[in-house]
Each structure stands twice: as C-alpha cells, then as structure tokens.
Design an enzyme around this catalytic site. Structure first.
Site, PDB file in Angstrom:
ATOM      1  NE  ARG A  47      -4.386  -1.455   1.721  1.00  0.00           N
ATOM      2  CZ  ARG A  47      -5.324  -1.810   2.581  1.00  0.00           C
ATOM      3  NH1 ARG A  47      -5.107  -1.689   3.889  1.00  0.00           N
ATOM      4  NH2 ARG A  47      -6.483  -2.274   2.161  1.00  0.00           N
ATOM      5  CE  LYS A 212     -12.201 -10.156   6.326  1.00  0.00           C
ATOM      6  NZ  LYS A 212     -11.769  -9.080   5.436  1.00  0.00           N
ATOM      7  N   GLY A 365      -7.506  -8.572   0.879  1.00  0.00           N
ATOM      8  CA  GLY A 365      -6.159  -8.564   1.441  1.00  0.00           C
ATOM      9  C   GLY A 365      -5.492  -9.927   1.388  1.00  0.00           C
ATOM     10  N   GLY A 388     -12.628  -4.476   1.476  1.00  0.00           N
ATOM     11  CA  GLY A 388     -14.025  -4.111   1.732  1.00  0.00           C
ATOM     12  C   GLY A 388     -14.550  -3.095   0.724  1.00  0.00           C
TER      13      GLY A 388
HETATM   14  P1  ADP Z   1      -9.806 -11.724   1.632  1.00  0.00           P
HETATM   15  O1  ADP Z   1      -8.910 -11.024   2.637  1.00  0.00           O
HETATM   16  O2  ADP Z   1      -9.062 -12.110   0.388  1.00  0.00           O
HETATM   17  O3  ADP Z   1     -11.067 -10.976   1.384  1.00  0.00           O
HETATM   18  P2  ADP Z   1     -10.982 -13.349   3.725  1.00  0.00           P
HETATM   19  O4  ADP Z   1     -10.401 -12.420   4.729  1.00  0.00           O
HETATM   20  O5  ADP Z   1     -12.448 -13.400   3.575  1.00  0.00           O
HETATM   21  O6  ADP Z   1     -10.275 -13.114   2.302  1.00  0.00           O
HETATM   22  O7  ADP Z   1     -10.544 -14.840   4.056  1.00  0.00           O
HETATM   23  C1  ADP Z   1      -9.204 -15.239   4.164  1.00  0.00           C
HETATM   24  C2  ADP Z   1      -9.066 -16.353   5.159  1.00  0.00           C
HETATM   25  O8  ADP Z   1      -9.975 -17.386   4.865  1.00  0.00           O
HETATM   26  C3  ADP Z   1      -7.698 -16.978   5.175  1.00  0.00           C
HETATM   27  O9  ADP Z   1      -7.086 -16.680   6.407  1.00  0.00           O
HETATM   28  C4  ADP Z   1      -7.989 -18.471   5.034  1.00  0.00           C
HETATM   29  O10 ADP Z   1      -7.232 -19.261   5.929  1.00  0.00           O
HETATM   30  C5  ADP Z   1      -9.434 -18.563   5.403  1.00  0.00           C
HETATM   31  N1  ADP Z   1     -10.085 -19.733   4.825  1.00  0.00           N
HETATM   32  C6  ADP Z   1     -10.258 -20.033   3.527  1.00  0.00           C
HETATM   33  N2  ADP Z   1     -10.877 -21.215   3.386  1.00  0.00           N
HETATM   34  C7  ADP Z   1     -11.109 -21.678   4.626  1.00  0.00           C
HETATM   35  C8  ADP Z   1     -11.723 -22.855   5.141  1.00  0.00           C
HETATM   36  N3  ADP Z   1     -12.229 -23.795   4.332  1.00  0.00           N
HETATM   37  N4  ADP Z   1     -11.807 -22.979   6.486  1.00  0.00           N
HETATM   38  C9  ADP Z   1     -11.299 -22.038   7.299  1.00  0.00           C
HETATM   39  N5  ADP Z   1     -10.706 -20.916   6.877  1.00  0.00           N
HETATM   40  C10 ADP Z   1     -10.612 -20.738   5.555  1.00  0.00           C
HETATM   41 MG    MG Z   2      -8.932 -10.951   4.766  1.00  0.00          MG
END
Ligand code: ADP
Ligand code: MG
Length: 414
Positions: A47, A212, A365, A388
């Site tokens: 960033r 999330k 992220g 977000g």
């Molecule tokens: P982003 O930051 O790309 O928007 P999120 O914050 O929603 O993504 O999710 C990222 C997290 O999701 C990672 O820490 C990953 O470990 C977790 N994750 C992905 N698949 C699973 C799963 N099946 N069970 C538990 N955690 C998961």
């Molecule tokens: Mg995330």
C-alpha cells in the site's frame, strides 16, 4: 478502460488530481498507508508503494504535501499504532518528514504544532501526520477534527481507496471543506472495478472464497444477476452446503451465512449466473499445518473433520472456467492457504487467474497476499488495494469517500 498515457478520468472528470493546480499550495493528501506491522516494522509495503505515484505527482508539481492515513484500529492513541514505522519505510522511498508524535498528546494530529510545522514547508516538501484514528472524532466523522485538518491546507486529495467505503473525517468530512480531488490510485481503482461491474467482457467469471461469508453475500447476490458464472470456495462453501442440509463436520459455518446462502441458492435456481460449488474437498482434523489430512471425493464432511481446501477435481474444473473467461473477478482464497497442506486450491486458482487470457481483477487482502506469496501478483491486470471497498463497489453501493469528491466544493469556490 482507459488506454495508454491518457486514461479517462471517468467519474472524476472535474475532480482528478491530474487537473488540479497545486503549485506552491498546501495539499492535504489522504492516503491509505494502513499496512500490516510485525515487530514494529512494516511487514508488507504494497500500500505504501501504491501511494507513491500521487505523492510524487504532487511533489513534482511543487505542492507542499501533507499526508494523512489511518493505521489499524487504535482505541486510545496506543503508541504501537504510531505511523513511525510507516514513516521509516516511506523515507526509504522519498524524502519525508514525520510530525513528532509528542505533539499528539495534547493537540491531536492537526493542532497548533502541526500548523507551525506546515507553515515552514517548502514547495515539494512532504510531511506525514500521525495516525488519523488518534483523533477520537475520525471514525465518527466529527466536524471538529475535519475543520482542523482542513485549516492546514488549501486543497484536499483523496487517494485512500481502501478506506473509501468509510465516512470518516479524513475520507469524507474534510472533502466538503476544501476543493477536493481524486488521487491517481483511487481514480484507477474506481475505473477498473466499475468497468468489471458494469461493462465486462463476457463471459464474466466470479471466484469467491475466504472466511468473511456474511460480508461477501451482498456481492454474491449482485453477481447472481450480472455474472455468467460464480465459482465458490473457501469457508464460504460450507454455508451453502449447510443450507442444502449437508453434513459440514467441524467446518467453519456462520449461522447468518447459512440463511443468506439459502436465499442465494433460491435466487440461483431461476437466475442468470451458473453457481458452482465444490465437488470434492481436502479435510483436516484442525486448523493446523501438522494436522491429519485426507481427501474427500464428495462434500459431506464427517464429524471430527473440517473442510480446509477445495479438492483436485474442483480445482481442475475452476481452472477451466477461469481459462474460458472474458473477465475474471476473484475475491477470497479457496482454502486455508497459509497452511501448506491446504494451499493447493488457492494456488491452482491463482495460477489459472494469472494465466487467463481474459481481463483479471483481484480484490481482498488475503487473496492479494496469496498472489504475492506464489509470485503471481505481476500477472494480474488489476490487483485492488481495497478489500471491503472493492466489494462494496462491486455490490453497487455508493462509497462515501468517492461520493464526497463528487459533491465537494469545486476548485476556486473556497
Ligand atoms: P480476503 O482477505 O481475500 O477478502 P478473507 O479475509 O475473507 O479473504 O478470508 C481469508 C481467510 O480465509 C484466510 O485466512 C484463510 O485461511 C481462510 N479460509 C479459507 N478457506 C477456509 C476454510 N475452508 N476454512 C477455514 N478458513 C478458511
Ligand atoms: Mg482478509
């Protein structure tokens, strides 16, 4: 999409920093320098580097550049969330001075001490203020800190796309008090993401995962209407499986997510987009790299196990869908990619997105971190700095930090 050296200003026809007359003027630049820290140092400077073009443009045009950003979520001016480590990293890239934090105790980040400091600035000089969330009124969008910040400057530039979905004093309030412009990063983020949302090359394939789930259901709803295919992985798929009445074992399932998934499944029945869920999984006993691992041909997770990645058949299928896309939008890892036994799904999809002939946009992220870890970040057409914010834009919500630039005072009014 804008091509070459003169991309369209899009929504910022009247409010692009490229058209601002900044020479010799004091410019308050809201940047997004909210970076991860480890051991008091910047752990990932993506960033910071993304903020450089606008800082450099302002400096090269002879502005006095006053940079402000938030960092983390301080409650009471915790010194661990000082901008000092950001200043150290930024100073390796540009000459920048940092407003001494000892002034903050009594005056906030934009008090008389900062004003004295700003008065001494020369054109082309860069000053970084302390963490905007050291001001208790920042997140409440109080007028008082916005007025103090506005009093430091003659112009305002917002380049903090990652914070544009928040109506805070430094992202929204201050935009109404000064002639306001979009920075280069914010302008490009809005242009690239809006193009994918409103005018994608077809087929539009959307890949969604991560943890999330409730935050991302709005974007699923929207893409069920506008995308051609939706590929679901990550923990998100277990809310869908639970809504179908399947066994999910110890997998991560949110009650609120299940209800939303049920609605999404109903909508998908008659909808335009094809909704794909995994057909096989990789299971573990616990969220741990050393845990016992097994593959499951199917998706009914037995008790005592949790689904931590999509399986190899699903990866192969998702790779084919991504390869055939005109546009790909990806948000959220396919599994617990931080743990090596559960990284293959995310790696496979990341490789497919990197190799895809279509236009590729990635937000989130952790998704961005995964691409960096796999060495594939350079192969993505647009890697958004806003998790977000990118989702809310995709969902069709208005971003307060963007809207404020549209409603702001025109240059010369004030
Ligand atoms: P982003 O930051 O790309 O928007 P999120 O914050 O929603 O993504 O999710 C990222 C997290 O999701 C990672 O820490 C990953 O470990 C977790 N994750 C992905 N698949 C699973 C799963 N099946 N069970 C538990 N955690 C998961
Ligand atoms: Mg995330």
């Amino acid at each position: 999409m804008g091509a070459g050296d003169t991309p369209s200003r899009g929504r910022f026809e009247k409010a692009s920093v490229r058209d601002a007359d900044v020479a010799g003027k004091r410019v308050l630049l809201r940047a997004d320098l909210n970076v991860p820290l480890a051991d008091g140092k910047v752990a990932d400077d993506t960033r910071i580097r993304a903020a450089l073009p606008t800082i450099e443009l302002l400096r090269d045009r002879g502005a006095k550049v006053i940079v402000v950003s938030h960092l983390g979520r301080p409650k009471d001016r915790e010194p661990e969330l000082s901008m000092a480590p950001v200043a150290v990293r930024l100073a390796e890239l540009l000459p920048v001075s940092f407003d001494p934090p000892h002034l903050i105790e009594n005056e906030g980040i934009a008090g008389p001490g900062a004003a004295v400091r700003v008065d001494m600035m020369d054109p082309g000089e860069i000053l970084l203020l302390e963490n905007s969330r050291y001001e208790p009124g920042e997140t409440k969008n109080d007028p008082e800190p916005a007025e103090r910040l506005a009093a430091l400057a003659e112009l305002y530039v917002n380049d903090a796309f990652g914070a544009a979905h928040r109506a805070h004093a430094t992202t929204e309030g201050v935009a109404h008090l000064l002639p306001a412009y979009a920075g280069l990063l914010l302008e490009r983020e809005v242009r690239e993401l809006t193009a994918v949302r409103d005018d994608p090359e077809r087929p539009l394939v959307v890949v969604l995962g991560g943890a999330k789930v409730t935050d991302k259901m709005g974007v699923i709803e929207r893409f069920l209407d506008t995308a051609d295919e939706l590929l679901v992985g990550g923990a998100m798929c277990f809310s869908f499986f639970a809504a179908e009445g399947r066994a999910t074992g110890e997998s991560l399932v949110e009650a609120a997510g299940v209800e939303l998934a049920r609605k999404a499944l109903e909508k998908a029945e008659g909808g335009d987009a094809l909704l794909h869920l995994p057909e096989d999984l990789v299971l573990g006993r616990s969220f741990d790299a050393e845990t016992e691992v097994r593959e499951l041909n199917g998706v009914d997770v037995p008790a005592g196990w949790m689904g931590l990645d999509i399986g190899s058949n699903t990866v192969a299928k998702y790779r084919r869908r991504v390869a055939g896309a005109g546009t790909v939008f990806w948000n959220g890892p396919m599994g617990a990619f931080e743990l090596e036994p559960f990284a293959a799904g995310t790696r496979g999809v990341a490789e497919a997105v990197a190799e895809a002939p279509g236009f590729t946009v990635v937000g989130g992220g952790d998704s961005a971190a995964a691409l960096v870890e796999f060495g594939l970040a350079e192969s993505i057409d647009w890697l958004s700095t806003g998790g977000g914010a990118s989702l809310e834009l995709m969902e069709g919500k208005k971003l307060p930090g963007v809207e404020a630039l549209m409603d702001a005072k025109e240059a010369g009014d004030g």
